[in-house]
Design a protein around this motif. Structure first.
Motif, PDB file in Angstrom:
ATOM      1  N   HIS A  75       0.803  -1.224   0.000  1.00 27.51           N
ATOM      2  CA  HIS A  75       0.000   0.000   0.000  1.00 27.51           C
ATOM      3  C   HIS A  75       0.836   1.275   0.000  1.00 27.51           C
ATOM      4  N   HIS A  76       2.149   1.132   0.088  1.00 23.05           N
ATOM      5  CA  HIS A  76       3.059   2.279   0.029  1.00 23.05           C
ATOM      6  C   HIS A  76       2.771   3.294   1.132  1.00 23.05           C
ATOM      7  N   ALA A  77       2.386   2.735   2.290  1.00 22.43           N
ATOM      8  CA  ALA A  77       2.244   3.552   3.497  1.00 22.43           C
ATOM      9  C   ALA A  77       3.467   3.294   4.373  1.00 22.43           C
ATOM     10  N   PHE A  78       3.566   4.030   5.489  1.00 17.65           N
ATOM     11  CA  PHE A  78       4.727   3.884   6.370  1.00 17.65           C
ATOM     12  C   PHE A  78       4.221   3.678   7.797  1.00 17.65           C
ATOM     13  N   PRO A  79       3.992   2.404   8.201  1.00 22.47           N
ATOM     14  CA  PRO A  79       3.490   2.151   9.558  1.00 22.47           C
ATOM     15  C   PRO A  79       4.499   2.560  10.629  1.00 22.47           C
ATOM     16  N   VAL A 130       3.405  -4.942  17.704  1.00 23.00           N
ATOM     17  CA  VAL A 130       4.595  -5.232  16.920  1.00 23.00           C
ATOM     18  C   VAL A 130       5.651  -4.157  17.191  1.00 23.00           C
ATOM     19  N   ASP A 131       6.882  -4.573  17.452  1.00 19.83           N
ATOM     20  CA  ASP A 131       7.994  -3.635  17.607  1.00 19.83           C
ATOM     21  C   ASP A 131       8.451  -3.216  16.207  1.00 19.83           C
ATOM     22  N   ASN A 159      11.267   0.410  10.908  1.00 14.25           N
ATOM     23  CA  ASN A 159      11.303   1.851  10.605  1.00 14.25           C
ATOM     24  C   ASN A 159      12.688   2.302  10.176  1.00 14.25           C
ATOM     25  N   GLU A 160      13.719   1.752  10.794  1.00 16.42           N
ATOM     26  CA  GLU A 160      15.087   2.110  10.396  1.00 16.42           C
ATOM     27  C   GLU A 160      15.361   1.697   8.948  1.00 16.42           C
ATOM     28  N   GLU A 210      15.385   3.034   2.995  1.00 17.86           N
ATOM     29  CA  GLU A 210      14.900   2.728   1.640  1.00 17.86           C
ATOM     30  C   GLU A 210      14.239   3.941   1.001  1.00 17.86           C
ATOM     31  N   VAL A 211      13.435   4.665   1.779  1.00 14.87           N
ATOM     32  CA  VAL A 211      12.781   5.867   1.269  1.00 14.87           C
ATOM     33  C   VAL A 211      13.825   6.921   0.870  1.00 14.87           C
ATOM     34  N   ALA A 212      14.817   7.109   1.727  1.00 14.00           N
ATOM     35  CA  ALA A 212      15.871   8.084   1.434  1.00 14.00           C
ATOM     36  C   ALA A 212      16.626   7.711   0.154  1.00 14.00           C
TER      37      ALA A 212
END
Length: 376
Positions: free
Chosen positions: A179-183, A348-349, A354-355, A360-362
């Motif tokens: 979904h190209h979201a960022f949980p 969920v941890d 996130n790291e 990947e986004v950067a």
């Protein structure tokens, strides 16, 4: 080293016990019989003269004609073959050319319920009546002037079982990749006949035309399954702190063992002083946005294999616990165990994820900047 093989599980034609949404109630109130392919058979749905919606097995018990090709007469559905009349409770209400109705003239009536402007039928392989504690809850606020009307859509999913939809409740990582979201936060609570997912996410700038607009673009989501097939998903998308409140319905009913009808509908709450037509436009935009997300899932479901032994890592979420909760709807009532219904909580941890995702986004943004510079 041994190879891990995929276990696709045993084949079963059993369908989940519980309430299943057939769609918006008003679509069935046009004076005509409606055919619904579900639960491995055909149902006929119609509105009686009193406005009540009925659901009945779709084939006449007299000589097997298709009742969906019949006619609504009073509160009954009349067979196109010999005009036998059937009520929503399954009883034959009349045979015009006969002196009396045979005592055994009974068909299967499906219990119906209307809630939130939607029609539900109750399925139970044991033939038991609906369970009172599992009634579909009323969604507060919807159908008032502050809210839009429902915007509804549906699609037949072939080659896939309903369980594929349910797995998403515990699957945090697919939000990033599909979904190209960022949980940023993700947790579950399973209790009784409900399963809830709590999600906080932010926009992925590498999937936006203008990456700068991702700043301050967030989403809060609280999604609960009430039974095996009806999810109420409260959503609060926000841009720079300005939240919109909306509710998304995610529901389905099985057609066959390996196909189902996926449905989704959305209603949005307008801002104070907003005109009804503008609230409806807002809802249409949100419906398209979240609907696109459903279609991203569909592409996965229609091309994956069923897998009963998924190989999971620690950050995958409580998939097996979710499936254990879901199993309660596929066994006889007396076989429901406490493990299936006891309260279970899990968060969920997302630290490691996130790291990796930030990196990947950067990287994607850097590659885009290089490409745009070269094109210029």
């Amino acid at each position: 080293m041994s190879v891990r093989n995929i276990d696709t599980g045993a084949s079963t034609a059993r369908y989940a016990r519980g309430w299943h949404c057939l769609g918006l109630a008003e679509t069935f109130r046009d004076g005509q019989p409606h055919a619904i392919e579900a639960f491995g058979t055909k149902l006929v749905v119609w509105a009686g003269q009193d406005g009540k919606l009925h659901a009945l097995d779709g084939y006449c018990r007299h000589m097997g004609a298709d009742l969906t090709q019949g006619t609504v007469k009073g509160d009954s559905i009349a067979c196109p073959f010999h005009d036998w009349r059937w009520g929503g409770n399954g009883k034959c209400t009349g045979i015009p050319y006969a002196k009396r109705v045979p005592l055994r003239a009974r068909s299967r009536g499906w219990p119906t319920s209307e809630q939130n402007g939607q029609l539900f039928v109750w399925n139970d392989p044991q033939g038991n009546p609906p369970i009172a504690e599992q009634a579909i809850p009323e969604i507060p606020g919807v159908n008032t002037e502050q809210w839009s009307d429902w915007i509804w859509d549906q699609r037949v999913i072939s080659g896939s079982n309903c369980r594929e939809v349910i797995d998403n409740v515990a699957d945090v990582a697919h939000f990033f990749y599909v979904h190209h979201a960022f949980p940023t936060q993700f947790s579950n609570i399973f209790s009784g006949h409900t399963a809830t997912q709590y999600l906080r996410s932010k926009a992925r700038p590498d999937y936006m035309k203008d990456p700068k607009k991702a700043e301050g673009s967030t989403l809060r989501s609280e999604a609960t399954y009430f039974g095996p097939s009806y999810m109420v998903n409260w959503l609060w998308p926000a841009l720079n702190g300005n939240e919109i409140e909306c509710v998304l319905i995610n529901c389905h009913y099985p057609i066959t063992e390996d196909s189902f009808m996926l449905q989704w509908g959305l209603a949005a709450k307008g801002f104070p002083g907003m005109e009804p037509e503008h609230i409806q436009i807002l809802a249409q935009k949100l419906h398209k946005n979240f609907g696109d997300g459903f279609l991203q899932d569909v592409e996965i479901w229609e091309n994956k294999t069923k897998i009963d032994n998924p190989l999971l890592c620690e950050e995958d979420g409580p998939v097996y616990q979710l499936r254990r909760w879901y199993e309660q709807f596929y066994v006889d009532v007396e076989d429901i165990s406490e493990e299936m219904t006891n309260r279970f909580e899990f968060e969920v941890d997302t630290t490691r994820a996130n790291e990796v995702w930030e990196a990947e986004v950067a990287e994607n943004l850097a590659l885009r900047a290089e490409r745009e510079k070269a094109e210029a």
